[in-house]
Design a protein around this motif. Structure first.
Motif, PDB file in Angstrom:
ATOM      1  N   ARG A 270      25.848  50.225  37.573  1.00 44.73           N
ATOM      2  CA  ARG A 270      25.247  50.957  38.689  1.00 44.73           C
ATOM      3  C   ARG A 270      24.810  52.450  38.157  1.00 44.73           C
ATOM      4  O   ARG A 270      25.640  52.747  37.481  1.00 44.73           O
ATOM      5  CB  ARG A 270      26.306  51.159  39.799  1.00 44.73           C
ATOM      6  CG  ARG A 270      26.829  49.797  40.309  1.00 44.73           C
ATOM      7  CD  ARG A 270      27.587  49.920  41.754  1.00 44.73           C
ATOM      8  NE  ARG A 270      26.662  50.384  42.678  1.00 44.73           N
ATOM      9  CZ  ARG A 270      27.107  51.325  43.678  1.00 44.73           C
ATOM     10  NH1 ARG A 270      28.532  51.715  43.589  1.00 44.73           N
ATOM     11  NH2 ARG A 270      26.289  51.580  44.671  1.00 44.73           N
ATOM     12  N   GLN A 271      23.988  52.962  38.526  1.00 46.15           N
ATOM     13  CA  GLN A 271      23.204  54.206  38.023  1.00 46.15           C
ATOM     14  C   GLN A 271      22.496  54.883  39.217  1.00 46.15           C
ATOM     15  O   GLN A 271      21.542  54.454  39.865  1.00 46.15           O
ATOM     16  CB  GLN A 271      22.248  53.945  36.938  1.00 46.15           C
ATOM     17  CG  GLN A 271      21.677  55.046  36.206  1.00 46.15           C
ATOM     18  CD  GLN A 271      20.666  54.871  35.113  1.00 46.15           C
ATOM     19  OE1 GLN A 271      19.656  54.135  35.385  1.00 46.15           O
ATOM     20  NE2 GLN A 271      20.719  55.537  34.118  1.00 46.15           N
ATOM     21  N   GLU A 272      22.489  56.299  39.020  1.00 49.43           N
ATOM     22  CA  GLU A 272      21.998  57.026  40.278  1.00 49.43           C
ATOM     23  C   GLU A 272      20.748  57.146  39.692  1.00 49.43           C
ATOM     24  O   GLU A 272      20.296  57.670  38.799  1.00 49.43           O
ATOM     25  CB  GLU A 272      22.533  58.597  40.153  1.00 49.43           C
ATOM     26  CG  GLU A 272      22.275  59.272  41.556  1.00 49.43           C
ATOM     27  CD  GLU A 272      23.308  60.486  42.017  1.00 49.43           C
ATOM     28  OE1 GLU A 272      23.586  60.574  42.946  1.00 49.43           O
ATOM     29  OE2 GLU A 272      23.424  61.096  40.848  1.00 49.43           O
ATOM     30  N   ARG A 273      19.727  56.772  40.825  1.00 50.88           N
ATOM     31  CA  ARG A 273      18.229  56.801  40.718  1.00 50.88           C
ATOM     32  C   ARG A 273      17.572  57.778  41.762  1.00 50.88           C
ATOM     33  O   ARG A 273      18.414  57.896  42.942  1.00 50.88           O
ATOM     34  CB  ARG A 273      17.626  55.574  40.892  1.00 50.88           C
ATOM     35  CG  ARG A 273      18.138  54.528  39.811  1.00 50.88           C
ATOM     36  CD  ARG A 273      17.463  54.770  38.455  1.00 50.88           C
ATOM     37  NE  ARG A 273      17.884  53.669  37.452  1.00 50.88           N
ATOM     38  CZ  ARG A 273      17.207  52.806  36.900  1.00 50.88           C
ATOM     39  NH1 ARG A 273      16.051  52.330  37.515  1.00 50.88           N
ATOM     40  NH2 ARG A 273      17.597  52.053  36.016  1.00 50.88           N
ATOM     41  N   VAL A 274      16.447  58.137  41.464  1.00 51.59           N
ATOM     42  CA  VAL A 274      15.701  58.930  42.722  1.00 51.59           C
ATOM     43  C   VAL A 274      15.129  58.070  43.445  1.00 51.59           C
ATOM     44  O   VAL A 274      14.158  57.154  42.962  1.00 51.59           O
ATOM     45  CB  VAL A 274      14.804  60.028  41.819  1.00 51.59           C
ATOM     46  CG1 VAL A 274      13.911  60.921  43.074  1.00 51.59           C
ATOM     47  CG2 VAL A 274      15.527  60.954  41.089  1.00 51.59           C
ATOM     48  N   GLY A 275      15.290  58.045  44.950  1.00 45.04           N
ATOM     49  CA  GLY A 275      14.588  56.808  45.576  1.00 45.04           C
ATOM     50  C   GLY A 275      13.680  57.668  46.622  1.00 45.04           C
ATOM     51  O   GLY A 275      12.866  58.571  46.471  1.00 45.04           O
ATOM     52  N   PHE A 276      13.545  56.798  47.782  1.00 49.30           N
ATOM     53  CA  PHE A 276      12.496  57.136  48.776  1.00 49.30           C
ATOM     54  C   PHE A 276      12.657  58.576  49.288  1.00 49.30           C
ATOM     55  O   PHE A 276      13.780  59.060  49.459  1.00 49.30           O
ATOM     56  CB  PHE A 276      12.885  56.303  50.038  1.00 49.30           C
ATOM     57  CG  PHE A 276      11.907  56.252  51.238  1.00 49.30           C
ATOM     58  CD1 PHE A 276      10.454  56.341  50.868  1.00 49.30           C
ATOM     59  CD2 PHE A 276      12.573  55.917  52.406  1.00 49.30           C
ATOM     60  CE1 PHE A 276       9.445  56.393  51.892  1.00 49.30           C
ATOM     61  CE2 PHE A 276      11.392  56.190  53.554  1.00 49.30           C
ATOM     62  CZ  PHE A 276      10.203  56.100  53.466  1.00 49.30           C
ATOM     63  N   ARG A 277      11.743  59.265  49.297  1.00 50.39           N
ATOM     64  CA  ARG A 277      11.631  60.626  49.813  1.00 50.39           C
ATOM     65  C   ARG A 277      12.451  61.722  48.969  1.00 50.39           C
ATOM     66  O   ARG A 277      13.161  62.587  49.247  1.00 50.39           O
ATOM     67  CB  ARG A 277      11.830  60.915  51.352  1.00 50.39           C
ATOM     68  CG  ARG A 277      10.683  60.204  52.292  1.00 50.39           C
ATOM     69  CD  ARG A 277      11.475  60.149  53.646  1.00 50.39           C
ATOM     70  NE  ARG A 277      10.216  59.478  54.352  1.00 50.39           N
ATOM     71  CZ  ARG A 277      10.250  59.265  55.573  1.00 50.39           C
ATOM     72  NH1 ARG A 277      11.530  59.572  56.378  1.00 50.39           N
ATOM     73  NH2 ARG A 277       9.269  58.471  56.219  1.00 50.39           N
ATOM     74  N   GLY A 278      12.688  61.407  47.832  1.00 46.42           N
ATOM     75  CA  GLY A 278      13.514  61.983  46.834  1.00 46.42           C
ATOM     76  C   GLY A 278      15.116  62.049  46.887  1.00 46.42           C
ATOM     77  O   GLY A 278      15.548  62.821  46.263  1.00 46.42           O
ATOM     78  N   SER A 341      12.344  48.615  47.844  1.00 46.49           N
ATOM     79  CA  SER A 341      11.297  47.607  48.449  1.00 46.49           C
ATOM     80  C   SER A 341      11.194  46.591  47.281  1.00 46.49           C
ATOM     81  O   SER A 341      11.729  46.809  45.946  1.00 46.49           O
ATOM     82  CB  SER A 341      10.185  48.135  48.727  1.00 46.49           C
ATOM     83  OG  SER A 341       9.080  47.068  48.933  1.00 46.49           O
ATOM     84  N   TRP A 342      10.613  45.406  47.470  1.00 44.28           N
ATOM     85  CA  TRP A 342      10.352  44.541  46.520  1.00 44.28           C
ATOM     86  C   TRP A 342       9.497  44.959  45.514  1.00 44.28           C
ATOM     87  O   TRP A 342       9.350  44.894  44.201  1.00 44.28           O
ATOM     88  CB  TRP A 342      10.011  42.972  46.903  1.00 44.28           C
ATOM     89  CG  TRP A 342      11.001  42.188  47.349  1.00 44.28           C
ATOM     90  CD1 TRP A 342      11.387  42.005  48.882  1.00 44.28           C
ATOM     91  CD2 TRP A 342      11.954  41.303  46.850  1.00 44.28           C
ATOM     92  NE1 TRP A 342      12.350  41.284  49.115  1.00 44.28           N
ATOM     93  CE2 TRP A 342      12.713  40.793  47.783  1.00 44.28           C
ATOM     94  CE3 TRP A 342      12.258  40.969  45.610  1.00 44.28           C
ATOM     95  CZ2 TRP A 342      13.800  39.816  47.379  1.00 44.28           C
ATOM     96  CZ3 TRP A 342      13.163  40.044  45.216  1.00 44.28           C
ATOM     97  CH2 TRP A 342      13.850  39.690  45.817  1.00 44.28           C
ATOM     98  N   ILE A 343       8.474  45.689  46.131  1.00 39.61           N
ATOM     99  CA  ILE A 343       7.391  46.145  45.235  1.00 39.61           C
ATOM    100  C   ILE A 343       7.060  47.588  45.490  1.00 39.61           C
ATOM    101  O   ILE A 343       7.229  48.108  46.840  1.00 39.61           O
ATOM    102  CB  ILE A 343       6.149  45.502  45.849  1.00 39.61           C
ATOM    103  CG1 ILE A 343       6.103  43.876  45.238  1.00 39.61           C
ATOM    104  CG2 ILE A 343       4.810  46.035  45.070  1.00 39.61           C
ATOM    105  CD1 ILE A 343       4.934  43.157  45.711  1.00 39.61           C
ATOM    106  N   ARG A 370       8.970  53.497  49.252  1.00 39.11           N
ATOM    107  CA  ARG A 370      10.118  53.080  48.554  1.00 39.11           C
ATOM    108  C   ARG A 370       9.828  52.550  47.217  1.00 39.11           C
ATOM    109  O   ARG A 370       9.140  51.820  46.817  1.00 39.11           O
ATOM    110  CB  ARG A 370      10.630  52.060  49.519  1.00 39.11           C
ATOM    111  CG  ARG A 370      11.697  52.596  50.819  1.00 39.11           C
ATOM    112  CD  ARG A 370      12.190  51.413  51.559  1.00 39.11           C
ATOM    113  NE  ARG A 370      12.934  51.767  52.566  1.00 39.11           N
ATOM    114  CZ  ARG A 370      12.417  52.088  53.891  1.00 39.11           C
ATOM    115  NH1 ARG A 370      11.034  51.861  54.016  1.00 39.11           N
ATOM    116  NH2 ARG A 370      13.065  52.567  54.926  1.00 39.11           N
ATOM    117  N   PRO A 371      10.813  52.957  46.214  1.00 40.53           N
ATOM    118  CA  PRO A 371      10.776  52.601  45.077  1.00 40.53           C
ATOM    119  C   PRO A 371      10.924  50.967  45.066  1.00 40.53           C
ATOM    120  O   PRO A 371      11.171  50.277  45.845  1.00 40.53           O
ATOM    121  CB  PRO A 371      11.965  53.068  44.288  1.00 40.53           C
ATOM    122  CG  PRO A 371      12.973  53.502  45.226  1.00 40.53           C
ATOM    123  CD  PRO A 371      12.053  53.822  46.474  1.00 40.53           C
ATOM    124  N   GLY A 372      10.354  50.295  43.879  1.00 40.96           N
ATOM    125  CA  GLY A 372      10.364  48.709  44.017  1.00 40.96           C
ATOM    126  C   GLY A 372      11.189  48.089  42.853  1.00 40.96           C
ATOM    127  O   GLY A 372      11.210  48.689  42.033  1.00 40.96           O
TER     128      GLY A 372
END
Length: 427
Positions: A270-278, A341-343, A370-372
């Motif tokens: 598990r890792q913290e990532r930057v996602g949807f809308r930052g 998302s898937w993509i 959203r990131p995919g």
């Protein structure tokens, strides 16, 4: 790749050539083969089973050609390479519909028509490719030199006169302060029906990247992508997870046990990532590296977040999981939670995301969707971490956002299947 004439064309020319291809393929690919096959028993050609199969083949053919042509407008698509996957998808969907509604049909006719349709359409497209004589003629001035070495046939105009070449397309930097003689040429070209394009349109069509220098200069139109498609995409994402998860849960548990047995540490990473809308979120993957404690030093954490070529931290099982992308499958839970998302653009580790944000203009704009699990940059570029490569990756992400549609998602899915088989881009 796709023929230059298909990269940039208007709607009328698209549907005119589409109609010609459909009619020729219907005759040679769906009507004639069963007639020849049943030549000794013509009564079989007129029975309900054969007629249903021919009608189903025509529907699948039209859908297959339409899908192939839509996919072919995207850069890097090998014109003939997209035919088989799209025809398999269209004929497969029609076959499932026949089974669902319990129509009478003939396996022989469907398989015969499928093979003939593929062969005939490949022949039609081969002839069309040979007949394509498109050349891009550039008007000197501004940033037109950016079109050098992008895979198109480009010829520089030496004087302000219309090119004699049939099928010529004129390209200019329309934001540049051009000499009035060249501006007059562009007006004459438009009157004569010779296409004139801004160089950025051609750059995007040929490379699959959106080149942005100033956000106010972008050609996105609205800064928001298609919101209707975004909602439909979210529904599709959840539905696909709900279908796939019951089928994959046991194989995923087996993989988790194997990861635990191979090396000490948790099965999941598990890792913290930057996602949807930052917004940051915790991404979940199968662990593919030796477990290591996080450093307090920002530089060391950033270095640990990067995966290098033949990274020594990767385990033997981890290398296989990365090559086949099986390590990404636990992210289905992130999709259910609305993080992914898937993509879409791949989510970056927070340490890397903050670094890229400071160094690269407009980097945050990639978080507008959203990131995919897979994305346009991944199937074109593979895994990268260096700044110069990230700038290229960002241009691919912008292209995806600008062309946000189910057509592009379908193409990415096809390419992802090839990536899974070949392992291209894995680290």
């Amino acid at each position: 790749m796709a023929a230059p004439s298909e990269l940039i064309q208007d709607g009328r020319s698209f549907y005119r050539s589409f109609l010609v291809q459909v009619l020729s393929c219907i005759v040679l690919g769906t009507l004639l083969p069963p007639l020849l096959y049943f030549q000794a028993q013509l009564s079989q050609y007129s029975n309900v089973t054969t007629q249903n199969s021919v009608i189903a083949s025509i529907i699948a053919l039209v859908a297959g050609i339409f899908f192939a042509r839509r996919v072919n407008i995207y850069p890097g698509v090998k014109q003939l390479g997209s035919i088989l996957p799209t025809f398999i998808a269209s004929f497969g969907a029609v076959a499932l519909s026949i089974l669902a509604f319990r129509f009478e049909y003939s396996n022989q006719v469907l398989l015969l028509n499928f093979a003939c349709c593929v062969i005939v359409y490949i022949g039609v497209m081969s002839l069309a490719t040979k007949a394509d004589r498109t050349v891009f003629y550039t008007v000197p001035g501004g940033r037109i030199d950016r079109l050098v070495n992008i895979g198109l046939i480009v010829s520089k105009l030496s004087k302000p006169s219309l090119p004699p070449h049939e099928g010529a397309i004129i390209v200019a930097d329309l934001h540049a302060d051009l000499d009035e003689r060249w501006e007059r040429l562009l007006a004459v070209a438009a009157l004569e029906g010779v296409p004139v394009f801004h160089f950025k349109q051609v750059y995007e069509a040929a490379t699959g990247k959106v080149w942005v220098e100033h956000l106010s200069e972008n050609s996105f139109g609205s800064l928001l992508p298609n919101m209707t498609f975004m909602r439909l995409k979210r529904m599709f994402d959840v539905a696909l997870v709900m279908i796939a998860l019951p089928l994959l849960i046991l194989p995923l548990l087996v993989v988790a046990v194997l990861v635990k047995l191979e090396s000490p540490g948790p099965a999941l990473f598990r890792q913290e990532r930057v996602g949807f809308r930052g917004r940051p979120f915790k991404v979940t993957k199968f662990r593919t590296m030796r477990a290591e404690s996080l450093s307090e030093c920002l530089e060391e954490r950033r270095a640990m977040a990067m995966t290098g070529e033949n990274d020594p931290r990767i385990t033997k099982l981890g290398a296989f999981l990365r090559r086949t992308r099986i390590d990404e499958l636990p992210q289905m839970f992130n999709i259910l939670l609305g993080h992914m998302s898937w993509i879409g653009p791949r989510p970056e580790a927070v340490e890397l995301g903050n670094w890229y944000q400071k160094e690269i203009p407009f980097y945050d704009y990639r978080h507008i969707v959203r990131p995919g699990i897979t994305g346009w940059a991944q199937v074109n570029q593979g895994h990268v971490t260096e700044l110069e490569d990230i700038d290229d990756k960002l241009q691919y992400d912008f292209y995806y956002i600008k062309n946000f549609s189910y057509w592009l998602d379908f193409l990415i899915l096809m390419r992802t299947a090839r990536v899974v088989i070949t392992g291209h881009g894995a680290k």
